[in-house]
Structure formats: structure tokens, C-alpha cells
Design an enzyme around this catalytic site. Sequence first.
Site, short mmCIF file in Angstrom:
data_model
loop_
_atom_site.label_atom_id
_atom_site.label_comp_id
_atom_site.label_asym_id
_atom_site.label_seq_id
_atom_site.Cartn_x
_atom_site.Cartn_y
_atom_site.Cartn_z
N HIS A 1 30.63 -59.12 28.05
CA HIS A 1 29.75 -59.37 26.90
C HIS A 1 29.25 -60.80 26.84
O HIS A 1 28.83 -61.25 25.78
CB HIS A 1 30.48 -59.01 25.60
CG HIS A 1 30.72 -57.54 25.44
ND1 HIS A 1 31.58 -57.00 24.52
CD2 HIS A 1 30.20 -56.48 26.12
CE1 HIS A 1 31.58 -55.67 24.63
NE2 HIS A 1 30.75 -55.35 25.60
N CYS B 1 12.27 -68.98 26.82
CA CYS B 1 12.13 -69.23 28.26
C CYS B 1 13.32 -68.70 29.06
O CYS B 1 13.29 -68.67 30.28
CB CYS B 1 11.90 -70.72 28.55
SG CYS B 1 13.38 -71.72 28.32
N CYS C 1 15.59 -75.08 21.96
CA CYS C 1 15.73 -75.24 23.41
C CYS C 1 15.25 -76.63 23.82
O CYS C 1 14.16 -77.05 23.44
CB CYS C 1 14.90 -74.16 24.10
SG CYS C 1 14.87 -74.33 25.89
N CYS D 1 11.89 -75.94 26.18
CA CYS D 1 10.59 -75.44 25.67
C CYS D 1 10.50 -75.47 24.15
O CYS D 1 9.46 -75.12 23.59
CB CYS D 1 10.34 -74.03 26.19
SG CYS D 1 11.32 -72.79 25.34
N ASP E 1 47.77 -49.85 17.46
CA ASP E 1 47.38 -48.56 16.87
C ASP E 1 46.74 -47.70 17.96
O ASP E 1 45.73 -48.09 18.54
CB ASP E 1 46.37 -48.87 15.75
CG ASP E 1 45.80 -47.63 15.10
OD1 ASP E 1 46.21 -46.51 15.48
OD2 ASP E 1 44.95 -47.78 14.21
P1 OAD Z 1 37.76 -54.02 18.02
O1 OAD Z 1 37.79 -54.87 16.79
O2 OAD Z 1 36.86 -52.83 18.02
O3 OAD Z 1 39.23 -53.48 18.33
C1 OAD Z 1 40.34 -54.34 18.34
C2 OAD Z 1 41.54 -53.52 18.77
O4 OAD Z 1 42.63 -54.38 18.90
C3 OAD Z 1 41.93 -52.41 17.80
O5 OAD Z 1 42.17 -51.21 18.55
C4 OAD Z 1 43.24 -52.92 17.18
O6 OAD Z 1 44.13 -51.85 16.88
C5 OAD Z 1 43.77 -53.78 18.30
N1 OAD Z 1 44.65 -54.89 17.90
C6 OAD Z 1 44.56 -55.70 16.82
N2 OAD Z 1 45.49 -56.66 16.87
C7 OAD Z 1 46.20 -56.46 18.02
C8 OAD Z 1 47.27 -57.14 18.65
N3 OAD Z 1 47.83 -58.22 18.12
N4 OAD Z 1 47.73 -56.64 19.83
C9 OAD Z 1 47.18 -55.53 20.39
N5 OAD Z 1 46.16 -54.86 19.84
C10 OAD Z 1 45.67 -55.32 18.67
O7 OAD Z 1 37.46 -55.01 19.25
P2 OAD Z 1 36.95 -54.63 20.72
O8 OAD Z 1 37.59 -53.39 21.22
O9 OAD Z 1 37.08 -55.87 21.51
O10 OAD Z 1 30.92 -56.48 21.27
O11 OAD Z 1 35.43 -54.36 20.45
C11 OAD Z 1 34.58 -54.18 21.55
C12 OAD Z 1 33.26 -54.84 21.31
O12 OAD Z 1 32.71 -54.36 20.08
C13 OAD Z 1 33.30 -56.34 21.13
O13 OAD Z 1 33.30 -57.05 22.35
C14 OAD Z 1 32.03 -56.61 20.35
C15 OAD Z 1 32.08 -55.47 19.37
O14 OAD Z 1 30.85 -55.01 18.90
C16 OAD Z 1 29.87 -57.31 21.16
O15 OAD Z 1 29.79 -58.18 20.29
C17 OAD Z 1 28.81 -57.09 22.18
#
Ligand code: OAD
Length: 229
Positions: A102, A113, A128, A131, A196
Amino acid sequence: MVFTGAGVSAESGLPTFRSGANAMWKDDDVARYANPRGYRAHAADAWRWYCMRVQKAAEVEPNAGHLAIAEIERRVKDFVLVTQNVDGLHQRAGSRNVVELHGSLRQVRCFDCGVAFRWPPLPAEPRCKRCGGLLRPNVVFFEEQLPVDAIERAREVAERCDVFIAAGTSNLVWPAREIPDYARSCGADVFIVNVDMEGQTPASEHVLHLVGQAGDVLPRLVAATWSVA
Ligand code: OAD
């Protein structure tokens, strides 16, 4: 292969996107900055919000989960970390072979640009230097494609890895939604580390659920595998 999401940085003090009381996407104002049109329409606030995230990421420290993943890399030949995180904490913990799906908050990019460069020292204007166009973080927004080379690399590594560990990701966003299943169907043993297990690949003979915080489970996994304290 280790595959991580925001949960791995939660114990460092960074909010996740969807879990917990301070989840970022629960705030409507903030969610609207994360797509190209929304960012442009609220440019001053959006820039401030991303600068705040850059500052926060710089203030916190990698946790035991990040360090354990870096330790795995030192012990496993041909190791690859694929992360959805943009906070740079894996690299600060010592991970080297990192595929950032990401993008990264280390860099800005010009909307006009397209040039990318290091995030300017804060406070900074989103202009920027080449530009004068509007700057944005060099991260993937909603409605945008993932970097093709990163996604191809992630698929290729998932295809040939023996062990696949997914840690701290909700698996709701593509390709997270399919990558553990893909690794499994290609023959990997899959470990899922999360507080979870809802929405995760179900446990089976070759899919192990390790329920708990990444900063607790991952160091124990390293200790159990290599008999280190
Ligand atoms: P999420 O916020 O969707 O999920 C976080 C996960 O981490 C959940 O399943 C929680 O249960 C788990 N969690 C929380 N604390 C934890 C801990 N201490 N140890 C282990 N697990 C834990 O985040 P992502 O899966 O990273 O994209 O989300 C994916 C993408 O969605 C992100 O990169 C972002 C978002 O939209 C962009 O911004 C492009």
C-alpha cells in the site's frame, strides 16, 4: 512469508483501520480523505491528517511483534515480508526484504507531475517543489490500483512459500482476502495470528489459529521454533 496488517502496529500505539474504539475508518471525516477526489476536495485537512500520521509513526517504536518478524528474517533463508502497513515500523525493527503493498508514508507524491520524494520536514506545505502541484502521501488510496510489481511479487512468494504467517490483518481488503487461501492452496502451512479470528480462513489440518496479540504470539513462535529465550 509473513503478511501483516495494522494489528501488528497496534501495540506500538497506532490505531488500526477497523478494529477497536479508535479505528481510523470509523471517523467519516478521515475516511473521506483516503480517495483521490476526497483528498483534493479537502486538501488542507487531508494533508494535515496525513502529516499527523507521519508524525505519530515517527514518535512510536516498533514492538515485540515487529522485532520477532525481523528475527525470523535473520533465521530463514529466502524470507519475504509482505505488508499492508505504511508506517515503516517493520524496517525500523530491522526487516529488510519488505514488499509494501500500500505504499509508504516515508514519501510524498505530486498529484500533477507524479514525482515522488521524501516526506518534507514538518510543518510543510503540500506543494510540489518541482511544479507547484498538490502533494499527497505516496500510499494507495481507495479506488486506486495496488502497485503491480508489489502485488505480483506477493503472489509469487505466496505460491512458493512453505510457511505463511498472516498477522494483524482483518483480511477484508483485497488481496488480503485471498492471499492466505492462495498460499494454502499452493501447499503452504498457514499460521494466522490475530486477537479475533472472525472472517479468517477457518482452522484446519494445515491452518493454525494463534489467538492473541502479535507482540506476544510472534516472539513465542520464534522462541518455540528456534529454542531461543
Ligand atoms: P484492519 O484495521 O482492517 O484490521 C486489523 C486487524 O488486526 C483486525 O483483524 C484485528 O482483530 C487485528 N488486531 C488488532 N490488534 C491486534 C494485535 N495486537 N495483534 C494481532 N492482531 C491485532 O487493518 P488491515 O487488515 O491492515 O488500506 O487493513 C487492510 C487495509 O485496509 C489497510 O492497509 C488500509 C485499510 O483500508 C489502505 O489504506 C490502502
